[in-house]
Design a protein around this motif. Structure first.
Motif, short mmCIF file in Angstrom:
data_model
loop_
_atom_site.label_atom_id
_atom_site.label_comp_id
_atom_site.label_asym_id
_atom_site.label_seq_id
_atom_site.Cartn_x
_atom_site.Cartn_y
_atom_site.Cartn_z
N ILE A 58 -4.22 2.40 17.65
CA ILE A 58 -3.58 1.12 17.34
C ILE A 58 -2.08 1.23 17.60
O ILE A 58 -1.42 2.14 17.12
N SER A 59 -1.55 0.30 18.39
CA SER A 59 -0.14 0.36 18.77
C SER A 59 0.77 -0.09 17.63
O SER A 59 0.33 -0.74 16.67
N PHE A 60 2.03 0.22 17.77
CA PHE A 60 3.04 -0.21 16.80
C PHE A 60 2.98 -1.72 16.58
O PHE A 60 2.98 -2.20 15.45
N PHE A 61 2.93 -2.47 17.68
CA PHE A 61 2.96 -3.92 17.54
C PHE A 61 1.68 -4.44 16.91
O PHE A 61 1.70 -5.36 16.08
N GLU A 62 0.55 -3.86 17.26
CA GLU A 62 -0.72 -4.29 16.67
C GLU A 62 -0.74 -4.05 15.17
O GLU A 62 -1.16 -4.92 14.39
N MET A 63 -0.28 -2.88 14.74
CA MET A 63 -0.29 -2.62 13.31
C MET A 63 0.71 -3.52 12.58
O MET A 63 0.48 -3.92 11.45
N SER A 64 1.81 -3.86 13.25
CA SER A 64 2.80 -4.75 12.64
C SER A 64 2.21 -6.15 12.42
O SER A 64 2.44 -6.79 11.39
N VAL A 65 1.45 -6.62 13.41
CA VAL A 65 0.78 -7.91 13.28
C VAL A 65 -0.22 -7.86 12.13
O VAL A 65 -0.28 -8.78 11.29
N GLY A 66 -1.02 -6.80 12.06
CA GLY A 66 -1.97 -6.66 10.96
C GLY A 66 -1.28 -6.61 9.61
O GLY A 66 -1.75 -7.21 8.63
N LEU A 67 -0.16 -5.92 9.55
CA LEU A 67 0.61 -5.83 8.31
C LEU A 67 1.12 -7.21 7.89
O LEU A 67 1.00 -7.60 6.71
N ALA A 68 1.66 -7.96 8.83
CA ALA A 68 2.19 -9.29 8.52
C ALA A 68 1.08 -10.21 8.00
O ALA A 68 1.24 -10.87 6.96
N PHE A 69 -0.04 -10.25 8.70
CA PHE A 69 -1.13 -11.12 8.28
C PHE A 69 -1.66 -10.72 6.90
O PHE A 69 -1.94 -11.58 6.05
N SER A 70 -1.79 -9.42 6.67
CA SER A 70 -2.29 -8.95 5.37
C SER A 70 -1.32 -9.31 4.25
O SER A 70 -1.74 -9.74 3.16
N TYR A 71 -0.05 -9.16 4.51
CA TYR A 71 0.98 -9.48 3.50
C TYR A 71 1.00 -10.98 3.19
O TYR A 71 1.02 -11.39 2.02
N PHE A 72 0.96 -11.79 4.24
CA PHE A 72 0.99 -13.24 4.04
C PHE A 72 -0.25 -13.71 3.27
O PHE A 72 -0.16 -14.60 2.41
N GLU A 73 -1.41 -13.12 3.58
CA GLU A 73 -2.62 -13.50 2.87
C GLU A 73 -2.52 -13.12 1.39
O GLU A 73 -2.83 -13.94 0.50
N LYS A 74 -2.07 -11.91 1.12
CA LYS A 74 -1.97 -11.45 -0.26
C LYS A 74 -1.00 -12.31 -1.07
O LYS A 74 -1.24 -12.61 -2.24
N GLU A 75 0.09 -12.73 -0.44
CA GLU A 75 1.12 -13.51 -1.14
C GLU A 75 0.81 -15.00 -1.16
O GLU A 75 1.61 -15.79 -1.70
N LYS A 76 -0.30 -15.39 -0.57
CA LYS A 76 -0.76 -16.78 -0.62
C LYS A 76 0.33 -17.78 -0.18
O LYS A 76 0.67 -18.73 -0.89
N ILE A 77 0.84 -17.54 1.01
CA ILE A 77 1.85 -18.45 1.55
C ILE A 77 1.21 -19.79 1.91
O ILE A 77 0.00 -19.90 2.08
N ASP A 78 2.06 -20.80 2.08
CA ASP A 78 1.58 -22.12 2.49
C ASP A 78 1.45 -22.22 4.01
O ASP A 78 0.53 -22.86 4.52
N ILE A 79 2.38 -21.60 4.72
CA ILE A 79 2.37 -21.68 6.18
C ILE A 79 3.12 -20.49 6.73
O ILE A 79 4.07 -19.99 6.12
#
Length: 413
Positions: free
Chosen positions: A118-139
């Motif tokens: 898994i590349s740096f950028f791929e893991m960064s994208v996964g990290l962002a999506f996981s964080y946003f989901e956990k924090e229950k953002i609106d958008i």
């Protein structure tokens, strides 16, 4: 691993475009799909705006985030690259992701990353999506890393897709003509999802129209639809087109989704981008006397905007601190620079940084004269020392040059 050890591992062990170039670019989304399946597809619960483009996508993304924050929403913002700290890439309402979350995410998934390349950028994208989901953002505002069609972010189904403009950049990956690059960036257009185009030309318009039609996606050309001039705290004349793109995107968003934004949030949001999101490096003033400006513009179109802006300034002598990465087409960008300036050639402190001696050698072919400096900071300090109060200093050529400047210091005369 602590935070420093975690980010050191991320930077040193994995391919990353901003450090290594071609070796980090992958030809399909197989790894991204596998990673997000491993993470239980956090992106599926997110409402997103997807932003691509050759120039302006960072400013556009931050403006959108600022406006939506002013409208009362909890807004996730994913951008790249960062200037100082990796956590700048992932924010909620202007606050960076915690060191703890980054460490836990990497430590918990490190074996999967290693086993699946898994590349740096791929893991960064996964990290962002996981964080946003956990924090229950609106958008979430999701900025494309490079291109669009094959970018790791292109796994989302957004509410609106945005393409700021098309220029010749990353041609070794995206194609060497404007229509080819437009097709790659138009790869973010999704079925039955509206798309906003910031700037267009006779070469890019047919591409956008064709792909939008194939996807039954309504298409909006912001430069034709937005006449009112709005002001932003992001300075530089080149931001006006980004502002039009943002205003049109908000109009489409409010017309097609339950998300609502009133005119006061647009006005206040545009005027509070830096305060709300922490964006730096866009026509940013570091000193008042001599007036000192830095900008992350790094390709022909972006540098053309910035250098035209410099022409509007009043000064006696222009000083330019210049550094670039080693895959930059110097024959394309160096002719843009004025021969009357004093140059301070330096190498950004990354593996891809071009040797300052080689940069000067090539620059001299275009009558650009100056000395070599061992670092960006020494070049900057020397320019400040040499310049008179009535002179003008510009620092740029690469995001990584700007990253080495004292951006947080208060402007002083």
């Amino acid at each position: 691993m602590n935070y420093q050890e975690t980010t050191d591992w991320m930077f040193s062990q994995l391919p990353m475009y901003q450090l290594q170039g071609a070796s980090a670019y992958k030809k399909d989304l197989t790894n991204t799909i596998a990673l997000l399946n491993h993470l239980d597809n956090p992106q599926q619960s997110l409402q997103c705006i997807h932003v691509a483009g050759t120039n302006g996508k960072g400013s556009t993304s931050h403006m959108l985030a600022s406006i939506l924050q002013e409208a009362g929403y909890k807004v996730g913002l994913y951008t790249s690259p960062h200037l100082i700290d990796y956590r700048e890439r992932i924010k909620i309402n202007g606050t960076e992701i915690s060191e703890e979350f980054v460490c836990d995410f990497i430590n918990n998934n490190k074996t999967f990353f290693e086993n699946n390349d898994i590349s740096f950028f791929e893991m960064s994208v996964g990290l962002a999506f996981s964080y946003f989901e956990k924090e229950k953002i609106d958008i979430a505002i999701i900025e494309v890393g490079m291109g669009g069609r094959l970018d790791a972010t292109n796994i989302i189904t957004p509410l609106v897709s945005v393409i700021t403009n098309i220029g010749l950049d990353h041609t070794q990956f995206l194609g060497n003509t404007i229509p080819l690059i437009a097709r790659e960036k138009a790869g973010i257009i999704k079925p039955n999802t509206p798309v906003v185009i910031g700037e267009y030309t006779s070469e890019t318009t047919p591409v956008f129209l064709t792909i939008a039609k194939e996807n039954q996606a309504d298409i909006f050309f912001a430069s034709d639809l937005i006449d009112k001039i709005h002001q932003s705290d992001l300075l530089g004349d080149y931001q006006q087109q980004n502002i039009k793109t943002v205003v049109q995107t908000i109009a489409v968003l409010t017309a097609t989704t339950p998300i609502k934004v009133d005119s006061s949030a647009i006005i206040t949001g545009l005027q509070s981008v830096v305060k709300n999101t922490g964006l730096q490096g866009r026509w940013q003033q570091l000193k008042a006397s001599p007036k000192t400006i830095c900008d992350t513009a790094h390709n022909k179109d972006g540098l053309t905007y910035v250098l035209n802006q410099i022409k509007k300034e009043k000064f006696n002598q222009l000083h330019i601190i210049l550094g670039v990465v080693n895959d930059k087409d110097l024959a394309e960008i160096l002719p843009l620079f004025p021969t009357t300036a004093i140059y301070y050639f330096c190498k950004p402190n990354i593996p891809r940084g071009l040797d300052a001696g080689l940069l000067r050698e090539k620059a001299e072919e275009f009558q650009l004269k100056g000395d070599i400096y061992p670092s960006v900071s020494i070049a900057y300090e020397t320019a400040i020392k040499n310049a008179l109060p009535t002179d003008f200093i510009y620092i740029g050529g690469s995001t990584f040059v700007v990253a080495e400047l004292p951006l947080e210091k208060e402007i002083k005369g």
